[in-house]
Design a protein around this motif. Structure first.
Motif, PDB file in Angstrom:
ATOM      1  N   MET A   1     -16.169  12.535  42.800  1.00 21.20           N
ATOM      2  CA  MET A   1     -15.514  13.327  41.773  1.00 21.20           C
ATOM      3  C   MET A   1     -15.432  12.520  40.471  1.00 21.20           C
ATOM      4  O   MET A   1     -15.079  11.349  40.475  1.00 21.20           O
ATOM      5  N   THR A   2     -15.752  13.142  39.365  1.00 21.17           N
ATOM      6  CA  THR A   2     -15.720  12.489  38.063  1.00 21.17           C
ATOM      7  C   THR A   2     -14.292  12.506  37.529  1.00 21.17           C
ATOM      8  O   THR A   2     -13.648  13.549  37.524  1.00 21.17           O
ATOM      9  N   PRO A   3     -13.776  11.344  37.080  1.00 21.77           N
ATOM     10  CA  PRO A   3     -12.412  11.342  36.532  1.00 21.77           C
ATOM     11  C   PRO A   3     -12.356  12.098  35.213  1.00 21.77           C
ATOM     12  O   PRO A   3     -13.337  12.173  34.478  1.00 21.77           O
ATOM     13  N   GLU A   4     -11.197  12.651  34.931  1.00 22.94           N
ATOM     14  CA  GLU A   4     -10.989  13.330  33.660  1.00 22.94           C
ATOM     15  C   GLU A   4     -11.104  12.318  32.523  1.00 22.94           C
ATOM     16  O   GLU A   4     -10.588  11.210  32.612  1.00 22.94           O
ATOM     17  N   VAL A   5     -11.791  12.715  31.479  1.00 23.07           N
ATOM     18  CA  VAL A   5     -11.915  11.887  30.289  1.00 23.07           C
ATOM     19  C   VAL A   5     -10.833  12.351  29.316  1.00 23.07           C
ATOM     20  O   VAL A   5     -10.721  13.546  29.032  1.00 23.07           O
ATOM     21  N   VAL A   6     -10.031  11.397  28.830  1.00 22.67           N
ATOM     22  CA  VAL A   6      -8.966  11.733  27.886  1.00 22.67           C
ATOM     23  C   VAL A   6      -9.261  11.065  26.553  1.00 22.67           C
ATOM     24  O   VAL A   6      -9.522   9.863  26.494  1.00 22.67           O
ATOM     25  N   VAL A   7      -9.234  11.876  25.499  1.00 19.60           N
ATOM     26  CA  VAL A   7      -9.346  11.377  24.143  1.00 19.60           C
ATOM     27  C   VAL A   7      -7.918  11.416  23.595  1.00 19.60           C
ATOM     28  O   VAL A   7      -7.350  12.486  23.379  1.00 19.60           O
ATOM     29  N   HIS A   8      -7.330  10.241  23.439  1.00 21.46           N
ATOM     30  CA  HIS A   8      -5.920  10.104  23.080  1.00 21.46           C
ATOM     31  C   HIS A   8      -5.701  10.343  21.592  1.00 21.46           C
ATOM     32  O   HIS A   8      -6.656  10.371  20.816  1.00 21.46           O
ATOM     33  N   PRO A   9      -4.434  10.489  21.162  1.00 20.02           N
ATOM     34  CA  PRO A   9      -4.143  10.696  19.737  1.00 20.02           C
ATOM     35  C   PRO A   9      -4.725   9.582  18.873  1.00 20.02           C
ATOM     36  O   PRO A   9      -4.889   8.449  19.322  1.00 20.02           O
ATOM     37  N   ALA A  10      -5.005   9.930  17.636  1.00 23.60           N
ATOM     38  CA  ALA A  10      -5.578   8.957  16.696  1.00 23.60           C
ATOM     39  C   ALA A  10      -4.603   7.810  16.461  1.00 23.60           C
ATOM     40  O   ALA A  10      -3.395   8.002  16.395  1.00 23.60           O
ATOM     41  N   SER A  11      -5.162   6.619  16.357  1.00 20.06           N
ATOM     42  CA  SER A  11      -4.351   5.432  16.061  1.00 20.06           C
ATOM     43  C   SER A  11      -4.058   5.393  14.569  1.00 20.06           C
ATOM     44  O   SER A  11      -4.749   6.039  13.780  1.00 20.06           O
ATOM     45  N   PRO A  12      -3.052   4.629  14.149  1.00 24.80           N
ATOM     46  CA  PRO A  12      -2.732   4.553  12.719  1.00 24.80           C
ATOM     47  C   PRO A  12      -3.912   4.094  11.852  1.00 24.80           C
ATOM     48  O   PRO A  12      -4.040   4.522  10.718  1.00 24.80           O
ATOM     49  N   GLY A  13      -4.769   3.259  12.404  1.00 22.87           N
ATOM     50  CA  GLY A  13      -5.930   2.786  11.654  1.00 22.87           C
ATOM     51  C   GLY A  13      -7.135   3.695  11.761  1.00 22.87           C
ATOM     52  O   GLY A  13      -8.191   3.425  11.207  1.00 22.87           O
ATOM     53  N   GLY A  14      -7.013   4.798  12.490  1.00 22.42           N
ATOM     54  CA  GLY A  14      -8.116   5.729  12.703  1.00 22.42           C
ATOM     55  C   GLY A  14      -8.794   5.481  14.037  1.00 22.42           C
ATOM     56  O   GLY A  14      -8.658   4.413  14.630  1.00 22.42           O
ATOM     57  N   GLY A  15      -9.484   6.451  14.528  1.00 21.87           N
ATOM     58  CA  GLY A  15     -10.139   6.362  15.816  1.00 21.87           C
ATOM     59  C   GLY A  15      -9.206   6.779  16.936  1.00 21.87           C
ATOM     60  O   GLY A  15      -7.994   6.789  16.778  1.00 21.87           O
ATOM     61  N   ARG A  16      -9.811   7.154  18.061  1.00 18.79           N
ATOM     62  CA  ARG A  16      -9.048   7.617  19.212  1.00 18.79           C
ATOM     63  C   ARG A  16      -9.484   6.857  20.461  1.00 18.79           C
ATOM     64  O   ARG A  16     -10.678   6.735  20.725  1.00 18.79           O
ATOM     65  N   ARG A  17      -8.500   6.353  21.212  1.00 18.53           N
ATOM     66  CA  ARG A  17      -8.787   5.649  22.463  1.00 18.53           C
ATOM     67  C   ARG A  17      -9.319   6.678  23.462  1.00 18.53           C
ATOM     68  O   ARG A  17      -8.848   7.805  23.535  1.00 18.53           O
ATOM     69  N   VAL A  18     -10.314   6.253  24.228  1.00 17.67           N
ATOM     70  CA  VAL A  18     -10.938   7.121  25.224  1.00 17.67           C
ATOM     71  C   VAL A  18     -10.798   6.462  26.589  1.00 17.67           C
ATOM     72  O   VAL A  18     -11.129   5.287  26.745  1.00 17.67           O
TER      73      VAL A  18
END
Length: 79
Positions: A1-18
């Motif tokens: 089973m493939t784990p769910e991929v989560v794109v988290h809220p944007a960081s203050p400096g930009g970009g989103r943790r995945v």
């Protein structure tokens, strides 16, 4: 089973943790980064998953395909 991929809220400096399950894949600044992280994680058709708005990807704390911090100025050409 493939784990769910989560794109988290944007960081203050930009970009989103995945993350995929408990594993941090990286900090995405755009769809190209996200596609590359998924490709490296071994997911088939990473581009199709991202651009096709797959239910496997959960976008948290911001809209899909938006990598900016709320209230921050948008880069030129991004709406």
């Amino acid at each position: 089973m493939t784990p769910e991929v989560v794109v988290h809220p944007a960081s203050p400096g930009g970009g989103r943790r995945v993350t995929a399950g408990p594993v941090i894949l990286g900090l995405a600044h755009g769809d190209r980064d996200l596609i590359e992280f998924l490709r490296r994680a071994g997911l088939d058709d990473a581009e199709g998953l991202v651009l096709g708005d797959s239910p496997l990807i959960r976008w948290r704390g911001g809209g899909a395909h938006d990598y900016t911090t709320p209230g921050a100025p948008r880069p030129p050409g991004k709406g």
